[in-house]
Design a protein around this motif. Structure first.
Motif, PDB file in Angstrom:
ATOM      1  N   SER D  22      -0.844   7.960  -4.677  1.00  0.00           N
ATOM      2  CA  SER D  22       0.273   7.838  -3.737  1.00  0.00           C
ATOM      3  C   SER D  22       0.704   6.377  -3.619  1.00  0.00           C
ATOM      4  O   SER D  22      -0.095   5.461  -3.813  1.00  0.00           O
ATOM      5  N   LEU D  23       1.943   6.198  -3.288  1.00  0.00           N
ATOM      6  CA  LEU D  23       2.464   4.871  -3.020  1.00  0.00           C
ATOM      7  C   LEU D  23       1.591   4.180  -1.979  1.00  0.00           C
ATOM      8  O   LEU D  23       1.320   2.976  -2.048  1.00  0.00           O
ATOM      9  N   GLN D  24       1.169   4.946  -1.010  1.00  0.00           N
ATOM     10  CA  GLN D  24       0.325   4.417   0.045  1.00  0.00           C
ATOM     11  C   GLN D  24      -0.902   3.722  -0.542  1.00  0.00           C
ATOM     12  O   GLN D  24      -1.242   2.609  -0.154  1.00  0.00           O
ATOM     13  N   GLU D  25      -1.539   4.388  -1.487  1.00  0.00           N
ATOM     14  CA  GLU D  25      -2.740   3.805  -2.087  1.00  0.00           C
ATOM     15  C   GLU D  25      -2.421   2.507  -2.807  1.00  0.00           C
ATOM     16  O   GLU D  25      -3.180   1.547  -2.760  1.00  0.00           O
ATOM     17  N   ILE D  26      -1.313   2.507  -3.507  1.00  0.00           N
ATOM     18  CA  ILE D  26      -0.944   1.314  -4.275  1.00  0.00           C
ATOM     19  C   ILE D  26      -0.730   0.120  -3.346  1.00  0.00           C
ATOM     20  O   ILE D  26      -1.299  -0.949  -3.538  1.00  0.00           O
ATOM     21  N   VAL D  27       0.092   0.321  -2.333  1.00  0.00           N
ATOM     22  CA  VAL D  27       0.406  -0.809  -1.460  1.00  0.00           C
ATOM     23  C   VAL D  27      -0.785  -1.193  -0.581  1.00  0.00           C
ATOM     24  O   VAL D  27      -0.958  -2.361  -0.249  1.00  0.00           O
ATOM     25  N   GLU D  28      -1.609  -0.216  -0.259  1.00  0.00           N
ATOM     26  CA  GLU D  28      -2.802  -0.523   0.523  1.00  0.00           C
ATOM     27  C   GLU D  28      -3.724  -1.462  -0.265  1.00  0.00           C
ATOM     28  O   GLU D  28      -4.252  -2.427   0.272  1.00  0.00           O
ATOM     29  N   GLU D  29      -3.886  -1.122  -1.523  1.00  0.00           N
ATOM     30  CA  GLU D  29      -4.725  -1.941  -2.408  1.00  0.00           C
ATOM     31  C   GLU D  29      -4.208  -3.385  -2.446  1.00  0.00           C
ATOM     32  O   GLU D  29      -4.982  -4.328  -2.596  1.00  0.00           O
ATOM     33  N   LEU D  30      -2.910  -3.533  -2.306  1.00  0.00           N
ATOM     34  CA  LEU D  30      -2.309  -4.864  -2.390  1.00  0.00           C
ATOM     35  C   LEU D  30      -2.155  -5.530  -1.027  1.00  0.00           C
ATOM     36  O   LEU D  30      -1.774  -6.699  -0.930  1.00  0.00           O
ATOM     37  N   GLY D  31      -2.401  -4.769   0.002  1.00  0.00           N
ATOM     38  CA  GLY D  31      -2.259  -5.328   1.335  1.00  0.00           C
ATOM     39  C   GLY D  31      -0.818  -5.547   1.761  1.00  0.00           C
ATOM     40  O   GLY D  31      -0.534  -6.404   2.603  1.00  0.00           O
ATOM     41  N   VAL D  32       0.101  -4.801   1.173  1.00  0.00           N
ATOM     42  CA  VAL D  32       1.501  -4.889   1.611  1.00  0.00           C
ATOM     43  C   VAL D  32       1.950  -3.522   2.128  1.00  0.00           C
ATOM     44  O   VAL D  32       1.146  -2.604   2.249  1.00  0.00           O
ATOM     45  N   THR D  33       3.212  -3.401   2.451  1.00  0.00           N
ATOM     46  CA  THR D  33       3.698  -2.130   2.992  1.00  0.00           C
ATOM     47  C   THR D  33       4.640  -1.448   1.997  1.00  0.00           C
ATOM     48  O   THR D  33       5.095  -2.049   1.030  1.00  0.00           O
TER      49      THR D  33
END
Lengths: 189, 189, 189, 189
Positions: D22-33
DNA sequence: AATGAATGAGCGTTCATTCAT
DNA sequence: TATGAATGAACGCTCATTCAT
């Protein structure tokens, strides 16, 4: 928004039950969508946990305030405590009923914490009773644990029937229960 | 079979809650299929209604037996009644908890009947208290309704914590509560 | 019904992917409801596991039949095996592609079992190659593991492009690959 | 940032799959929104398209460099090409696997372009084989298309099992495969 | 360049219930 | 008396996407 979700949920959980209330109903009442709910809460259980924690912490906070008030003797403290429980019905009747009825639906991770606080409340009350006896304020020849549970039974039960706007006021009911207890536990000649 | 379905359901409803227990779980526990359930019950609600009716009628039956026993005076009758409630925990603890917690899930057609019986039980107790006062057995200057609800609070609450196999026996607990009440309601000089 | 669900699912999983195919699509194609699906399968993953197991067991069954045929020498066995893999495209092309692409979506409980069978297939092939060398049928000075993986690469890849109804027949392709391999692994003077 | 999003996505898409990440996982990993993601990409598919294009263009670039190197004869070119594919596993293993597995999830607008480049890569290889034959460097009496696909099968498959840090080096594996092919396609006397 | 709040559609799954046999 | 197959509605939850700031 989070606050609004909590309030609406308290209302619905009390009226219909936790499991019986769907998220759809909650968000519909608020005119938002399910996505909004999940923006503020990890899941439905977390919402219930929030409600439980808020309620038990409110009780403990008030209990501690009463216990640490040095201007009061044991009887006055006991009276305040009974009154506090009965009186909080005004604002927290629903939270209280949810608290007693929906304990089962709390996730096991928070369960422990909540149970511990709930027990703390009871133990604090028991300690107050025992202190009163020790100080000679209360006469008692009965098991303090059983007595404490009896007090809690009487007061907690009021959440299911007491109407603070009815014929009997919260002050009146407090006096009745306090009298039954203080008189009731007294040693007999 | 019907009896087996009821017993299994009581166990599961108490452990997990009515809504939280699925028909699938009930019949799986019994090793039968859902069709079997619907042979014996019109629907899930009817099963709950059966459990409720059985429980409240059991209480009323016992209450009536006590009330019509002319060899007992008011105090003995009150003691018997408290004992009966506390003691029935042995067999009916689960039914009792279901009764108090799952009232909401009763269909409105039976609701009335059950509520009426539940109120009858309370009124009978109140009448006993008032009779005792009238006959001079109990001294009391308190509101009989509030007192009665206090008694019920203490005793009913025991369903949530009392362990009949623990340190304190049902007889002992009955004595404690009876003493608190009789002593507690007494007029003060 | 279960068979129909599996077949429809194989078709859709191959066309769109496992995750990309919803249960709704599957049951709609069959004109039944989602409930029906869950009558036959515990969940969506179980369906995929079924497909995987059926496919790998089909391969192993055929492989074993070939290996235990004593009328065949090593070359004939290798030819049969290559032909079997390529030819099974006719019926199982879709299953094969799902097998290679959707391994990730298998639950960890069955994963082990399937991986073990998949490895078994490869090891059996490697053993055949080594046996042929030992018996003097194949000349080879290359690492048997790498060679085996090369054979599997060639043949498995055919699932993504080979059209058994095209210009080149399965027999023809088998001969080409068999020749490349037998000739290719031969020791050079 | 865009580069970081791509790299994280490659890692996750390879590990879990495109749809399953999910997009959520991707941005979470990067610490952005999520908003940040949509600042750099039109949508999720565009990100996948970027990854595909980058990979296939990398392959074509390298292939062209090899083909236009006039100091190499056909065998050396073929060796370089096989080596390039196998060796690129070091950096692009994940991109390669995504490329082969997630073609389906490319939007139809870019699909054509990517398929065309992928076919170009295959055709270039086939041309090299045919040139080698024509120049007398390779002996072959087999269908060039089938042979080419066999080569691609062997080499591409290595993405799923080859470990460049294992016992067998990329150079060694290249030699094995090159030998199998050159020897394997040779006319038999 | 990046956030935070919100949406709306869809997903896998569960459930009480029906009914022909 | 009991089963087995099927339904249909709802549920909790996730997701890609939007947009004002």
């Amino acid at each position: 928004m989070k606050e609004k979700i909590i309030n609406t949920s308290i209302h619905l959980f009390d009226k219909k039950g936790f499991t019986e209330t769907s998220l759809q109903e909650i968000v519909e009442e608020l005119g938002v969508t399910k996505g909004t709910f999940y923006y503020y809460f990890k899941n439905k259980q977390e919402l219930l946990t929030d409600i439980h924690l808020e309620f038990i912490e409110f009780l403990l906070r008030n209990q501690n305030a009463i216990l640490s008030d040095d201007t009061k003797d044991s009887e006055e403290k006991l009276r305040s405590m009974i009154y506090m429980v009965i009186h909080s019905i005004k604002d927290r009747k629903k939270s209280a009923r949810i608290f007693f009825r929906e304990m089962r639906n709390i996730g096991s991770d928070y369960m422990e914490q909540i149970v511990q606080k709930r027990d703390q409340f009871r133990v604090n009350l028991q300690t107050l009773v025992e202190d009163g006896v020790e100080k000679g304020e209360f006469e008692m020849d009965l098991d303090a644990d059983m007595v404490t549970r009896g007090i809690l039974g009487m007061t907690n039960w009021s959440y299911y029937w007491f109407d603070p706007d009815g014929d009997v006021s919260a002050e009146k009911l407090t006096s009745i229960y306090l009298k039954i207890i203080l008189n009731g536990i007294r040693k007999q000649e």
